[in-house]
Design a protein around this motif. Sequence first.
Motif, PDB file in Angstrom:
ATOM      1  N   LEU A   1       0.842  -1.204   0.000  1.00 17.24           N
ATOM      2  CA  LEU A   1       0.000   0.000   0.000  1.00 17.24           C
ATOM      3  C   LEU A   1       0.877   1.253   0.000  1.00 17.24           C
ATOM      4  N   THR A   2       1.940   1.234   0.823  1.00 22.35           N
ATOM      5  CA  THR A   2       2.867   2.369   0.885  1.00 22.35           C
ATOM      6  C   THR A   2       3.519   2.611  -0.472  1.00 22.35           C
ATOM      7  N   ALA A   3       3.976   1.514  -1.100  1.00 21.82           N
ATOM      8  CA  ALA A   3       4.683   1.656  -2.372  1.00 21.82           C
ATOM      9  C   ALA A   3       3.757   2.203  -3.447  1.00 21.82           C
ATOM     10  N   LEU A   4       2.521   1.697  -3.473  1.00 20.43           N
ATOM     11  CA  LEU A   4       1.548   2.157  -4.468  1.00 20.43           C
ATOM     12  C   LEU A   4       1.252   3.639  -4.274  1.00 20.43           C
ATOM     13  N   LEU A   5       0.966   4.008  -3.030  1.00 21.51           N
ATOM     14  CA  LEU A   5       0.667   5.403  -2.705  1.00 21.51           C
ATOM     15  C   LEU A   5       1.873   6.281  -3.043  1.00 21.51           C
ATOM     16  N   GLY A   6       3.075   5.817  -2.651  1.00 19.45           N
ATOM     17  CA  GLY A   6       4.291   6.593  -2.897  1.00 19.45           C
ATOM     18  C   GLY A   6       4.470   6.889  -4.372  1.00 19.45           C
TER      19      GLY A   6
END
Lengths: 110, 501
Positions: free
Chosen positions: B85-90
């Motif tokens: 989720l962090t990577a996608l959002l980032g």
Amino acid sequence: MEALISFSIGLLTACGVYLALRGRTYPVVLGLTLMSYGVNLFLFAMGRLLPGAAPIWREGQGSYADPLPQALVLTAIVISFGMTAFVVMLSLRARAELGNDHVDGTGEGQ
Amino acid sequence: MNHWTIVPLIVPLLAAILLSLLPSAWYGLRQWLSSLAALIGLVVAIELLSLVAGGEVLVYRLGNWPAPFGIVLVADRLAAAMVLLTALLGLLVLLFAVQGADRRGRYYHVLFQFQLFGLSGAFLTGDLFNLFVFFEVLLIASYGLLLHGGGGLRTRAGLHYVVINLVGSTLFLFAVGTLYGILGSLNMADLALRIASLSPDNLGVVKAAALLLFVVFALKAALAPLHLWLPEAYARTDPSVAALFAIMTKVGVYAILRVYTLIFGEQAGPLADLVEPWLLPLGLATIAFGAVGVLAGKSIGQIAAYLVVVSAGTLLTAIGIGGEQGLSAALYYLVHTTLATAALFLLSGYLLRARGEVGDRLETGPALERPNLVAGLFMLIAIAMAGLPPLSGFFGKVFILQAGVGHALMPWIVATILVASLLSIMGLARGGSIVFYRADEAQARQLSPGFALLWPPAMLMLCGIGVVVFAGPVYEFTQAIAGQLIAPQDYLQAVMGRATP
């Protein structure tokens, strides 16, 4: 010794909390610093207080001081040192941009 | 030992170091390097999730020290899902930021990558002190990002944010020190095993430390009454930064989930379910405070910031309901709210550019360049955020209400969530109608922020729609995560080599 250390931690933390609740940025920064001193001493004391004991255990050595809290406290000191430098710069910038050193930037009580 | 576990940390760390070495004039290269690192991070996160989706728990022993002596990184379903989720959002936020927002400060990309590093580290670590260190990494990066661009009000909001988080860090250290002093370990799995054989004399001290930790995590998660720092900080900062911060409150939620299911889970005896009685009422209070704030918001950014508070409250309410159903609903809602909140912040960033002086404030401004498209996107996001069918927010809330059936506080849960939804709809409708219906035709349209700025929020919404279209598989997976959290035997077995004390 335990009583003295606990008293010091308590006093540092109490002064820190008091100062952190003040309205000007300089006392707040001082308060945060005092609190970090308190917590550093506390972490150190959590390895138990043993005078004259080496942190490295050898064959035939009776007692030794726990080295882990010393490593933890070193990390905590470095982090709190960096954070203090940052918050000092930030409050200087706030002083410059808002025109006063009140934490709310309103200049009340001047 | 599977090396995929540490790759999500190494990629942003290397990227941040490389970026800090590049000369300040090379903007293009920085943007490419940063985006490339975010893309690699996304691929790595997908790979990591596919490795652990079957239920395996990957343990990475740094320096190959055996478990309680060295630091371990642990990737289970929850950690891998949060990293993804962090990577996608980032990546999506970065695609927005490279269109101008990153030019107002030299170190935007460096801080951004450090932020991703700290976030992934906090999700993957299996050590309580290491969690503190990663919290500090992500916080100091967030301090820099929050102040990015400067300005008096932003500096003031930043000062408050920094001071309250420094106090939080001090409390964290007190709690960690106490736990170490009594239990003699900092490895979370080891702590979980040791707490089962805790002598009754030390029960009170450990309980105090556990509740102190709860205060720290509640501060990060913006649980009432510790939520007051959030709206000002999020509304005043650059919208791309605020969009990335959509995941920051979830770090607190993650820490609560991890610590209170693993260390203070079922096996902890008298210390089991320590925070359950606090979570539900405080979560409901958070929803109420946030919803009132949404109504009073003076700009789209402020409305979004209060919606972050509402979503934090909803999440913690669902965790407070507990059980596999409650946790699973919370995790589904977490994915939805992170994507939708970030989309709303990015859209407020578009408005900030498109409306010149007026910005994203709820005032009549110049006509927009593509009014129908922008307003349509706003409406989609608003529907998702308020929890109306057919978008992801509706499903998230339905799952939470379903989990609450039969709970003693059921009427309160239903009433609070539904009334808060109504207030959110009113707040968003008010904001949308002022910003999009009333345009001052006299003011010339001088600003043309570019069509490409709308892509990142639209893609975030597409991901949100994906969460609805594939609601079945997604919910099954969140249920698998919840199952793994409630029965942490696999985790203990993987880290410590045994699942019983």
